[in-house]
Design a protein around this motif. Sequence first.
Motif, mmCIF file in Angstrom:
data_model
loop_
_atom_site.group_PDB
_atom_site.id
_atom_site.type_symbol
_atom_site.label_atom_id
_atom_site.label_comp_id
_atom_site.label_asym_id
_atom_site.label_seq_id
_atom_site.Cartn_x
_atom_site.Cartn_y
_atom_site.Cartn_z
ATOM 1 N N MET A 148 46.609 49.093 46.981
ATOM 2 C CA MET A 148 46.561 49.193 48.429
ATOM 3 C C MET A 148 47.765 49.994 48.909
ATOM 4 N N LEU A 149 47.579 50.670 49.967
ATOM 5 C CA LEU A 149 48.654 51.471 50.519
ATOM 6 C C LEU A 149 49.732 50.565 51.097
ATOM 7 N N GLY A 150 50.969 50.923 50.860
ATOM 8 C CA GLY A 150 52.079 50.175 51.418
ATOM 9 C C GLY A 150 52.499 48.979 50.591
ATOM 10 N N ILE A 151 51.811 48.694 49.501
ATOM 11 C CA ILE A 151 52.163 47.561 48.648
ATOM 12 C C ILE A 151 52.864 48.106 47.407
ATOM 13 N N GLU A 152 54.075 47.686 47.210
ATOM 14 C CA GLU A 152 54.836 48.185 46.069
ATOM 15 C C GLU A 152 55.299 47.070 45.146
ATOM 16 N N SER A 153 54.715 45.899 45.241
ATOM 17 C CA SER A 153 55.106 44.814 44.353
ATOM 18 C C SER A 153 54.271 44.873 43.070
ATOM 19 N N PRO A 154 54.844 44.484 41.950
ATOM 20 C CA PRO A 154 54.110 44.553 40.681
ATOM 21 C C PRO A 154 52.955 43.549 40.657
ATOM 22 N N ARG A 155 51.875 43.926 40.016
ATOM 23 C CA ARG A 155 50.696 43.076 39.878
ATOM 24 C C ARG A 155 50.359 42.931 38.397
ATOM 25 N N LYS A 156 49.876 41.740 38.032
ATOM 26 C CA LYS A 156 49.455 41.522 36.653
ATOM 27 C C LYS A 156 48.070 42.113 36.459
ATOM 28 N N PRO A 157 47.823 42.795 35.336
ATOM 29 C CA PRO A 157 46.500 43.358 35.091
ATOM 30 C C PRO A 157 45.460 42.261 34.875
ATOM 31 N N ILE A 158 44.219 42.579 35.176
ATOM 32 C CA ILE A 158 43.109 41.655 34.970
ATOM 33 C C ILE A 158 42.805 41.621 33.476
ATOM 34 N N THR A 159 42.605 40.431 32.956
ATOM 35 C CA THR A 159 42.311 40.275 31.532
ATOM 36 C C THR A 159 41.193 39.260 31.348
ATOM 37 N N GLY A 160 40.770 39.112 30.123
ATOM 38 C CA GLY A 160 39.805 38.073 29.782
ATOM 39 C C GLY A 160 38.372 38.430 30.099
ATOM 40 N N GLN A 161 37.566 37.385 30.300
ATOM 41 C CA GLN A 161 36.133 37.546 30.508
ATOM 42 C C GLN A 161 35.832 38.350 31.769
ATOM 43 N N PHE A 162 36.571 38.106 32.850
ATOM 44 C CA PHE A 162 36.327 38.840 34.099
ATOM 45 C C PHE A 162 36.530 40.332 33.895
ATOM 46 N N ALA A 163 37.573 40.720 33.188
ATOM 47 C CA ALA A 163 37.838 42.136 32.924
ATOM 48 C C ALA A 163 36.703 42.746 32.098
ATOM 49 N N LYS A 164 36.219 42.005 31.117
ATOM 50 C CA LYS A 164 35.116 42.489 30.280
ATOM 51 C C LYS A 164 33.856 42.708 31.116
ATOM 52 N N GLU A 165 33.510 41.736 31.969
ATOM 53 C CA GLU A 165 32.324 41.863 32.815
ATOM 54 C C GLU A 165 32.464 43.023 33.794
ATOM 55 N N LEU A 166 33.647 43.219 34.331
ATOM 56 C CA LEU A 166 33.887 44.316 35.264
ATOM 57 C C LEU A 166 33.739 45.667 34.573
ATOM 58 N N ARG A 167 34.292 45.812 33.372
ATOM 59 C CA ARG A 167 34.151 47.063 32.624
ATOM 60 C C ARG A 167 32.686 47.353 32.312
ATOM 61 N N GLU A 168 31.941 46.317 31.912
ATOM 62 C CA GLU A 168 30.522 46.510 31.600
ATOM 63 C C GLU A 168 29.741 46.938 32.846
#
Length: 54
Positions: free
Chosen positions: A1-21
């Motif tokens: 998002m614009l204006g947000i400069e705080s670090p974020r953890k990457p998405i992992t696990g089953q949700f990440a797999k379903e999103l990639r598919e």
Amino acid sequence: MLGIESPRKPITGQFAKELREALMRARSGNLNQSEKESVRRSERVLRKYNAVWK
């Protein structure tokens, strides 16, 4: 998002797999039945409403 400069953890696990598919299916055009229905619903809504952004 614009204006947000705080670090974020990457998405992992089953949700990440379903999103990639889902992204791979969208790019190739091989949508599943649920995704096809979502597209049809979105098209119906877009025909029904007209939004003007100012």
